[in-house]
Write an enzyme that holds these catalytic residues in place. Structure first.
Site, mmCIF file in Angstrom:
data_model
loop_
_atom_site.group_PDB
_atom_site.id
_atom_site.type_symbol
_atom_site.label_atom_id
_atom_site.label_comp_id
_atom_site.label_asym_id
_atom_site.label_seq_id
_atom_site.Cartn_x
_atom_site.Cartn_y
_atom_site.Cartn_z
ATOM 1 N N ARG A 34 16.227 -99.391 -32.993
ATOM 2 C CA ARG A 34 16.943 -98.113 -32.840
ATOM 3 C C ARG A 34 16.610 -97.478 -31.481
ATOM 4 O O ARG A 34 17.437 -97.453 -30.565
ATOM 5 C CB ARG A 34 16.572 -97.175 -34.002
ATOM 6 C CG ARG A 34 17.527 -96.011 -34.222
ATOM 7 C CD ARG A 34 17.368 -94.871 -33.250
ATOM 8 N NE ARG A 34 16.035 -94.258 -33.318
ATOM 9 C CZ ARG A 34 15.599 -93.395 -32.418
ATOM 10 N NH1 ARG A 34 16.352 -93.038 -31.405
ATOM 11 N NH2 ARG A 34 14.382 -92.885 -32.513
ATOM 12 N N ASP A 35 15.380 -97.048 -31.336
ATOM 13 C CA ASP A 35 14.985 -96.303 -30.141
ATOM 14 C C ASP A 35 15.026 -97.199 -28.899
ATOM 15 O O ASP A 35 15.323 -96.747 -27.792
ATOM 16 C CB ASP A 35 13.567 -95.750 -30.352
ATOM 17 C CG ASP A 35 13.170 -94.724 -29.313
ATOM 18 O OD1 ASP A 35 14.001 -94.377 -28.464
ATOM 19 O OD2 ASP A 35 12.020 -94.281 -29.339
ATOM 20 N N HIS A 83 4.526 -90.959 -32.363
ATOM 21 C CA HIS A 83 5.516 -91.745 -31.613
ATOM 22 C C HIS A 83 5.184 -91.535 -30.138
ATOM 23 O O HIS A 83 5.430 -90.469 -29.589
ATOM 24 C CB HIS A 83 6.912 -91.234 -31.955
ATOM 25 C CG HIS A 83 8.024 -91.891 -31.199
ATOM 26 N ND1 HIS A 83 8.953 -92.693 -31.814
ATOM 27 C CD2 HIS A 83 8.366 -91.864 -29.893
ATOM 28 C CE1 HIS A 83 9.812 -93.134 -30.895
ATOM 29 N NE2 HIS A 83 9.485 -92.644 -29.728
ATOM 30 N N HIS A 127 4.925 -92.689 -25.948
ATOM 31 C CA HIS A 127 5.537 -93.428 -24.839
ATOM 32 C C HIS A 127 4.476 -93.743 -23.793
ATOM 33 O O HIS A 127 3.470 -93.054 -23.689
ATOM 34 C CB HIS A 127 6.670 -92.606 -24.218
ATOM 35 C CG HIS A 127 7.950 -92.700 -24.984
ATOM 36 N ND1 HIS A 127 9.158 -92.975 -24.402
ATOM 37 C CD2 HIS A 127 8.205 -92.577 -26.305
ATOM 38 C CE1 HIS A 127 10.097 -93.008 -25.331
ATOM 39 N NE2 HIS A 127 9.548 -92.759 -26.488
ATOM 40 N N CYS A 133 13.960 -92.619 -22.655
ATOM 41 C CA CYS A 133 14.778 -91.539 -23.178
ATOM 42 C C CYS A 133 15.855 -91.289 -22.141
ATOM 43 O O CYS A 133 15.546 -91.003 -20.988
ATOM 44 C CB CYS A 133 13.963 -90.266 -23.410
ATOM 45 S SG CYS A 133 14.997 -88.894 -23.972
ATOM 46 N N ASN A 180 8.697 -96.970 -25.112
ATOM 47 C CA ASN A 180 7.762 -96.685 -26.196
ATOM 48 C C ASN A 180 6.516 -97.549 -26.008
ATOM 49 O O ASN A 180 6.541 -98.568 -25.328
ATOM 50 C CB ASN A 180 8.412 -97.050 -27.530
ATOM 51 C CG ASN A 180 9.620 -96.182 -27.849
ATOM 52 O OD1 ASN A 180 9.474 -95.029 -28.203
ATOM 53 N ND2 ASN A 180 10.805 -96.741 -27.682
HETATM 54 MG MG MG Z 1 10.890 -93.257 -28.145
#
Ligand code: MG
Length: 300
Positions: A23-24, A218, A220, A251, A260
């Site tokens: 997803r991310d 979460h 990065h 992002c 990430n």
């Molecule tokens: Mg992320």
């Protein structure tokens, strides 16, 4: 669990990796990955022993064309086996309805994101923090019969648009999330601006304000501090960590935001810390090679 308990129990501490690469990670890739490749990648995550996977998002296909096939990917996974929890991101009631229409019994969680930073929230979601928070109740109400809803507070440790994020700005979002019926909070370092001391301190602060709250991180790796911050979070008692295979994903609304935290690096560190993630590093490596072949680019 405080850090002294963590040290006493470290050899037996279970930890959860929540893989967000599909997803991310993928949502930032310009080239559309075919649905069957996404399914094959996610099946490899499961084969590697990952039991928590954020598979896709039910955001508007216009806004995130890469993930327009959310329902097909989830249904195409078939039965992912016992103990696997799949999740998907939603942004509004429409997204929840699409999730409810999806035949995938292992889809048991929906995730929502609200930024602690007013300006980042506007850039990312095109509305104010207040407007985002107001929408949560409807999302939780619609989801209630079938899904657990978890919430990410993005830019919790810093935002390039806003000089500093005060703990109170994070608490405000968490408070509204919990009031709406959200049952787990993820603190997101969306811009990778956090520092280890700050990570530990914010976690303690959240625990004090919201005793018993279930927390995830979460992180990065924008400034190369992803792993140090993860360590600080684990030492402060957080056992649910989000990461993406190969460190994929930045992002799109934060210039230069790198990916990430990489799942392989995180798992290796957690195992060294005596935390059992259940993830097989060799098989994880296969996921990374497969992902590289799909994207035809180097991942770290
Ligand atoms: Mg992320």
């Amino acid at each position: 669990m405080n850090s002294s308990n963590w040290q006493q129990n470290q050899l037996a501490t279970p930890g959860t990796i929540r893989e967000v690469g599909a997803r991310d990670g993928l949502q930032n890739e310009k080239v559309i990955v075919p649905t069957e490749m996404k399914i094959a990648l996610i099946k490899r995550f499961i084969d590697a022993g990952i039991t928590a996977i954020e598979v896709t998002s039910f955001m508007s296909p216009r806004a995130v064309p890469q993930l327009a096939d959310a329902g097909e990917v989830l249904e195409g996974l078939g039965d992912p086996g016992p103990g696997v929890v799949l999740s998907a991101l939603v942004g509004n009631a429409k997204g929840v309805r699409r999730a409810l229409d999806t035949k995938q019994p292992a889809l048991r969680e929906l995730a929502v994101v609200v930024s602690a930073s007013e300006e980042h929230n506007r850039a990312n979601l095109n509305r104010s923090v207040e407007e985002s928070l107001r929408g949560l109740e409807e999302i939780c109400r619609l989801a209630a019969d079938r899904f657990k809803v978890r919430g990410t507070v993005s830019t919790a440790f810093g935002c390039p648009y806003q000089k500093e994020i005060k703990p109170e700005e994070v608490f405000r979002v968490i408070e509204a999330m919990l009031a709406a019926g959200i049952v787990e909070i993820t603190l997101g370092d969306t811009a990778g601006m956090g520092e280890p001391g700050q990570v530990g301190k914010l976690i303690m602060g959240v625990r004090e304000q919201f005793p018993g709250v279930s927390l995830a991180l979460h992180l990065h790796d924008t400034r190369g501090r992803g792993l140090q911050n993860a360590r600080a979070g684990i030492e402060a008692g957080v056992t649910i960590m989000e990461s993406s295979v190969g460190g994929l994903g930045g992002c799109p609304f934060i210039p230069g935001a790198s990916g990430n935290v990489a799942t392989g690096e995180l798992v290796r560190m957690m195992h060294q810390m005596g935390i059992d993630t259940g993830v097989d590093l060799d098989r994880l490596q296969e996921c990374q090679l497969f992902l590289r072949s799909v994207l035809d680019k180097k991942t770290v």
